[in-house]
Design a protein around this motif. Structure first.
Motif, PDB file in Angstrom:
ATOM      1  N   LEU A  17      72.221  48.799  49.351  1.00 22.12           N
ATOM      2  CA  LEU A  17      71.371  49.623  47.892  1.00 22.12           C
ATOM      3  C   LEU A  17      70.234  49.957  49.309  1.00 22.12           C
ATOM      4  N   GLY A  18      69.914  49.803  50.332  1.00 20.19           N
ATOM      5  CA  GLY A  18      68.803  50.319  51.611  1.00 20.19           C
ATOM      6  C   GLY A  18      69.666  51.041  51.089  1.00 20.19           C
ATOM      7  N   GLY A  19      70.153  51.454  52.519  1.00 25.09           N
ATOM      8  CA  GLY A  19      71.004  52.730  52.322  1.00 25.09           C
ATOM      9  C   GLY A  19      70.134  53.777  51.280  1.00 25.09           C
ATOM     10  N   TRP A  20      71.015  53.532  50.255  1.00 25.46           N
ATOM     11  CA  TRP A  20      70.995  54.792  49.286  1.00 25.46           C
ATOM     12  C   TRP A  20      68.853  54.931  48.848  1.00 25.46           C
ATOM     13  N   LEU A  21      68.251  53.499  48.777  1.00 28.67           N
ATOM     14  CA  LEU A  21      66.725  54.214  48.856  1.00 28.67           C
ATOM     15  C   LEU A  21      66.459  54.677  49.906  1.00 28.67           C
ATOM     16  N   LEU A  22      67.082  54.563  50.782  1.00 27.34           N
ATOM     17  CA  LEU A  22      66.107  55.222  51.865  1.00 27.34           C
ATOM     18  C   LEU A  22      66.905  56.667  51.962  1.00 27.34           C
ATOM     19  N   TYR A  23      67.683  57.247  51.906  1.00 28.64           N
ATOM     20  CA  TYR A  23      68.846  58.534  51.157  1.00 28.64           C
ATOM     21  C   TYR A  23      67.542  58.850  49.951  1.00 28.64           C
ATOM     22  N   ALA A  24      67.843  58.300  49.105  1.00 28.99           N
ATOM     23  CA  ALA A  24      66.472  59.004  48.160  1.00 28.99           C
ATOM     24  C   ALA A  24      65.068  58.864  48.280  1.00 28.99           C
ATOM     25  N   LEU A  25      64.307  58.059  49.071  1.00 28.98           N
ATOM     26  CA  LEU A  25      63.446  58.205  49.999  1.00 28.98           C
ATOM     27  C   LEU A  25      63.091  59.690  50.392  1.00 28.98           C
ATOM     28  N   ALA A  26      63.851  59.652  51.802  1.00 27.76           N
ATOM     29  CA  ALA A  26      63.419  60.845  52.378  1.00 27.76           C
ATOM     30  C   ALA A  26      64.322  61.961  51.781  1.00 27.76           C
ATOM     31  N   TYR A  27      65.085  62.096  51.298  1.00 31.62           N
ATOM     32  CA  TYR A  27      65.415  63.341  50.680  1.00 31.62           C
ATOM     33  C   TYR A  27      64.440  63.938  49.585  1.00 31.62           C
ATOM     34  N   ASP A  28      63.485  62.882  49.569  1.00 26.80           N
ATOM     35  CA  ASP A  28      62.313  63.523  48.207  1.00 26.80           C
ATOM     36  C   ASP A  28      61.595  64.474  49.151  1.00 26.80           C
ATOM     37  N   TYR A  29      61.510  63.179  50.240  1.00 29.84           N
ATOM     38  CA  TYR A  29      60.500  64.557  51.156  1.00 29.84           C
ATOM     39  C   TYR A  29      60.335  65.455  51.898  1.00 29.84           C
ATOM     40  N   PHE A  30      62.082  65.180  52.288  1.00 32.37           N
ATOM     41  CA  PHE A  30      62.600  66.481  52.256  1.00 32.37           C
ATOM     42  C   PHE A  30      61.806  67.688  52.039  1.00 32.37           C
ATOM     43  N   GLN A  31      62.295  67.479  50.523  1.00 29.52           N
ATOM     44  CA  GLN A  31      62.678  68.606  49.829  1.00 29.52           C
ATOM     45  C   GLN A  31      61.358  68.997  49.174  1.00 29.52           C
ATOM     46  N   GLY A  32      59.905  68.085  49.071  1.00 33.03           N
ATOM     47  CA  GLY A  32      58.841  68.291  49.279  1.00 33.03           C
ATOM     48  C   GLY A  32      58.480  69.373  50.271  1.00 33.03           C
ATOM     49  N   GLU A  33      58.664  68.807  51.779  1.00 32.52           N
ATOM     50  CA  GLU A  33      58.314  69.682  52.967  1.00 32.52           C
ATOM     51  C   GLU A  33      58.882  71.286  52.854  1.00 32.52           C
ATOM     52  N   GLU A  34      60.425  71.482  52.584  1.00 27.76           N
ATOM     53  CA  GLU A  34      61.038  72.227  52.863  1.00 27.76           C
ATOM     54  C   GLU A  34      60.755  73.102  51.186  1.00 27.76           C
ATOM     55  N   LEU A  35      60.548  72.937  50.001  1.00 30.03           N
ATOM     56  CA  LEU A  35      59.804  73.506  48.889  1.00 30.03           C
ATOM     57  C   LEU A  35      58.289  74.235  49.101  1.00 30.03           C
ATOM     58  N   GLU A  36      57.107  73.545  50.203  1.00 24.87           N
ATOM     59  CA  GLU A  36      56.002  74.102  50.615  1.00 24.87           C
ATOM     60  C   GLU A  36      56.031  75.293  51.566  1.00 24.87           C
ATOM     61  N   ARG A  37      57.400  74.845  52.981  1.00 23.90           N
ATOM     62  CA  ARG A  37      57.306  75.883  53.661  1.00 23.90           C
ATOM     63  C   ARG A  37      58.299  77.605  52.921  1.00 23.90           C
ATOM     64  N   ALA A  38      58.825  77.160  51.597  1.00 29.66           N
ATOM     65  CA  ALA A  38      59.313  78.378  50.052  1.00 29.66           C
ATOM     66  C   ALA A  38      58.106  79.354  50.229  1.00 29.66           C
ATOM     67  N   LYS A  39      57.373  78.572  49.762  1.00 28.85           N
ATOM     68  CA  LYS A  39      56.043  78.613  49.018  1.00 28.85           C
ATOM     69  C   LYS A  39      55.313  79.811  50.059  1.00 28.85           C
ATOM     70  N   ASN A  40      54.831  78.809  51.325  1.00 32.34           N
ATOM     71  CA  ASN A  40      54.250  79.720  52.587  1.00 32.34           C
ATOM     72  C   ASN A  40      54.646  81.958  52.878  1.00 32.34           C
ATOM     73  N   ARG A  41      56.453  80.876  52.646  1.00 34.97           N
ATOM     74  CA  ARG A  41      57.745  82.509  53.736  1.00 34.97           C
ATOM     75  C   ARG A  41      57.384  83.884  52.289  1.00 34.97           C
ATOM     76  N   SER A  42      57.407  82.934  51.103  1.00 37.21           N
ATOM     77  CA  SER A  42      57.771  83.666  49.774  1.00 37.21           C
ATOM     78  C   SER A  42      56.489  84.382  49.777  1.00 37.21           C
ATOM     79  N   GLN A  43      54.908  83.964  50.030  1.00 37.69           N
ATOM     80  CA  GLN A  43      53.445  84.427  50.021  1.00 37.69           C
ATOM     81  C   GLN A  43      53.485  85.844  51.020  1.00 37.69           C
ATOM     82  N   LEU A  44      54.564  85.123  52.172  1.00 36.50           N
ATOM     83  CA  LEU A  44      54.519  86.365  53.301  1.00 36.50           C
ATOM     84  C   LEU A  44      55.224  87.568  53.034  1.00 36.50           C
TER      85      LEU A  44
END
Length: 575
Positions: A17-44
């Motif tokens: 359960l702890g591993g699953w929770l850690l994975y979910a939190l890390a996934y949400d964080y990196f997904q937001g980071e990747e989405l922000e990068r995608a928006k910046n690249r699309s602007q370029l």
């Protein structure tokens, strides 16, 4: 079933359960980071595409004024017109420039020496021709009816004296170099038109596929215009789910989209979700390794403590054995004093037990004394500071972020810009700044009003730096109204005394009796600690002074603040 038997399964369940929770939190964080990068690249990519299209936007209009081409539209000196168009196309670096009569028949072309040539071909069915024939500029993306190569067509009417529209001059841009550059980047980016047909793509497999099914009437119109030649326009298998995710076939992507101005196109940037998954799993593995190392260290220290206690116990046992041997010897030597020896043995046994107990107490005191002392010191420090460890960690994290913001903003003073100045329209800089702030406006439910955009305001300077100043003024205005109920942002362009002026008026918290001299001081800010470093206006004032202009601030008539940016107009316009 006893608790000892259940301990291992419960521990495994808790670990999973702890591993699953850690994975979910890390996934949400990196997904937001990747989405922000995608928006910046699309602007370029959007800026790159817009620049490629706008580069030749006015060339057909200029060429349509050429007397030789006007004479050719009337059917005279066509050979001379062919040579002139050939030279124009070569100098401009475009695929082709050609002249059509009012019936759509090509009478002069830059590729008249090539095969196939546009000469003698009729393009009267193309929308760009029909729009130009009506006196407007026509634009159209299509697969060439003659060359079968895709291109972007721009057309202008050729006006003849006392005749009106005598012909149509068209220019064809080859955008394949742009698509090749996108493909070289290794990123997945494509452009769809207003019908949802993919017209440019870094992945050739996406070209001329549709994001959705085309209505029969629209499909018939596209076929009549021969826009995509013999392409089948099959669906891409595009499915949107969530706000920023799409599914193409069986593969999931993060999706960022931006409109291409004035053309009804949309630029799409796709980021692979596998990258997010890999980074999330990597974070879980790192945490697992750290926990394993901590557990191993704990087990090692525990084994050392058990070994030390065992050695102490063995020493005590040897000591007791020696005493017993001495007592037995005394009993055998002094049989006559058996009663006294029995008493002595009892006393010695009691003394040995007390000694062992004392040694054990001393050992425990020694082992626990240092941790208890350390804990007392930590508690005293926490009580004196009035903060918990979490608060201290949060404070340190805020200080690091603040230092990072300071270093980023101070780069301006360490490396002032040396880019050459150019003449540009201040209205375009304002439009671009508003476009860059569109997400901030949407997040704060703001729709800025704009006045005075009719006449051009030509200034000389570095356009990107002036856009930086305008973005900073708009961002400060938006931030000033974050906590207000009545929000309004007004922009007004004007000119007076040889200067172009931009007024930015908000309904925020105002200037709090501060002057522009106080506001532009480095590290001066009215925002809460940790939310701003006070360098924005200092940088803006430095840029404006570099351009020979000024920046002023005053209280608004209806509350809030009014910032006025003044820049000198170019001398030719003032004269």
């Amino acid at each position: 079933m006893s608790l000892r038997v259940l301990r291992l399964p419960l521990a495994l369940i808790a670990l999973l359960l702890g591993g699953w929770l850690l994975y979910a939190l890390a996934y949400d964080y990196f997904q937001g980071e990747e989405l922000e990068r995608a928006k910046n690249r699309s602007q370029l990519y959007q800026n790159t595409l817009d620049g490629a299209l706008e580069r030749f936007q006015h060339l057909p209009f200029i060429l349509a004024q050429d007397p030789i081409l006007i004479e050719a539209a009337a059917g005279r000196n066509l050979e001379r017109s062919n040579d002139r168009l050939e030279r124009f196309a070569e100098l401009a670096g475009v695929e082709a420039i050609y002249l059509m009569n009012p019936e759509g028949l090509t009478i002069s072309s830059s590729n008249h020496r090539q095969s196939p040539s546009f000469l003698g071909e009729n393009y009267g069915f193309r929308p760009y021709f029909l729009e130009a024939l009506e006196g407007r500029q026509g634009e159209f993306f299509a697969v060439g009816a003659t060359t079968s190569r895709p291109g972007y067509f721009i057309a202008e009417p050729v006006q003849a004296p006392a005749q009106g529209v005598a012909g149509v001059l068209a220019l064809k841009l080859d955008l394949s170099a742009l698509s090749d550059a996108w493909a070289t980047s290794g990123e997945r980016v494509f452009v769809s038109n207003s019908d949802g047909v993919v017209i440019l793509s870094s992945d050739p497999g996406f070209l001329y596929h549709t994001l959705g099914a085309l209505p029969p009437d629209r499909l018939a119109a596209i076929t009549a215009e021969r826009q995509f030649g013999d392409e089948r326009l099959d669906p891409l298998g595009w499915k949107e789910y969530g706000a920023d995710e799409v599914l193409i076939g069986r593969k999931s992507y993060l999706h960022a989209a931006l409109p291409v101005p004035h053309r009804g196109w949309t630029l799409h940037f796709l980021a692979d979700q596998e990258r997010v998954t890999e980074r999330a799993w990597f974070a879980v593995v790192i945490v697992a390794i750290v926990l394993a190392l901590l557990l191993a260290a704990g087990l090692y220290l525990r084994s050392k403590r058990i070994g030390s206690a065992l050695r102490v116990s063995q020493a005590d046992r040897r000591s007791l054995q020696s005493i017993n041997q001495k007592l037995e010897q005394e009993v055998s030597d002094r049989r006559v004093a058996e009663a006294r020896l029995h008493a002595a043995q009892s006393e010695l046994a009691r003394t040995g037990k007390l000694a062992m107990l004392g040694q054990l107490a001393a050992s425990v005191t020694h082992e626990l004394g240092q941790p208890i002392s350390a804990m007392r010191n930590y508690l005293a420090a926490a009580q004196l500071g009035g903060r918990s460890s979490d608060a201290l960690v949060g404070r340190l994290d805020g200080i690091v972020l603040r230092m990072e913001h300071i270093t980023k903003q101070l780069r301006f003073f360490a490396n002032p810009g040396k880019e050459p100045f150019e003449v540009f329209d201040l209205r375009e800089a304002v439009d671009e700044a508003k476009h860059l702030m569109v997400h901030d406006f949407a997040a704060n439910k703001l729709t800025p009003s704009m006045k005075g955009m009719d006449a051009p305001l030509l200034i000389k300077g570095n356009r990107l730096r002036i856009e930086q100043v305008i973005v900073n003024l708009l961002r400060n205005a938006v931030q000033a109204m974050e906590d207000t109920d009545e929000k309004a942002l007004d922009l007004e362009l004007s000119q007076s005394g040889g200067e172009a002026r931009l007024k930015v008026t908000d309904r925020g918290h105002g200037l709090a009796d501060q002057t522009i001299d106080h506001l532009q001081e480095p590290f001066h800010t009215t925002r809460p600690s940790g939310e701003g470093m006070g360098l924005g206006l200092a940088i803006s004032v430095a840029i404006v002074k570099e351009h020979g202009g000024s920046l002023s601030a005053e209280a608004g008539a209806q509350g809030g603040a009014v910032f006025t940016l003044s820049l000198p107009l170019v001398e030719e316009l003032v004269a």
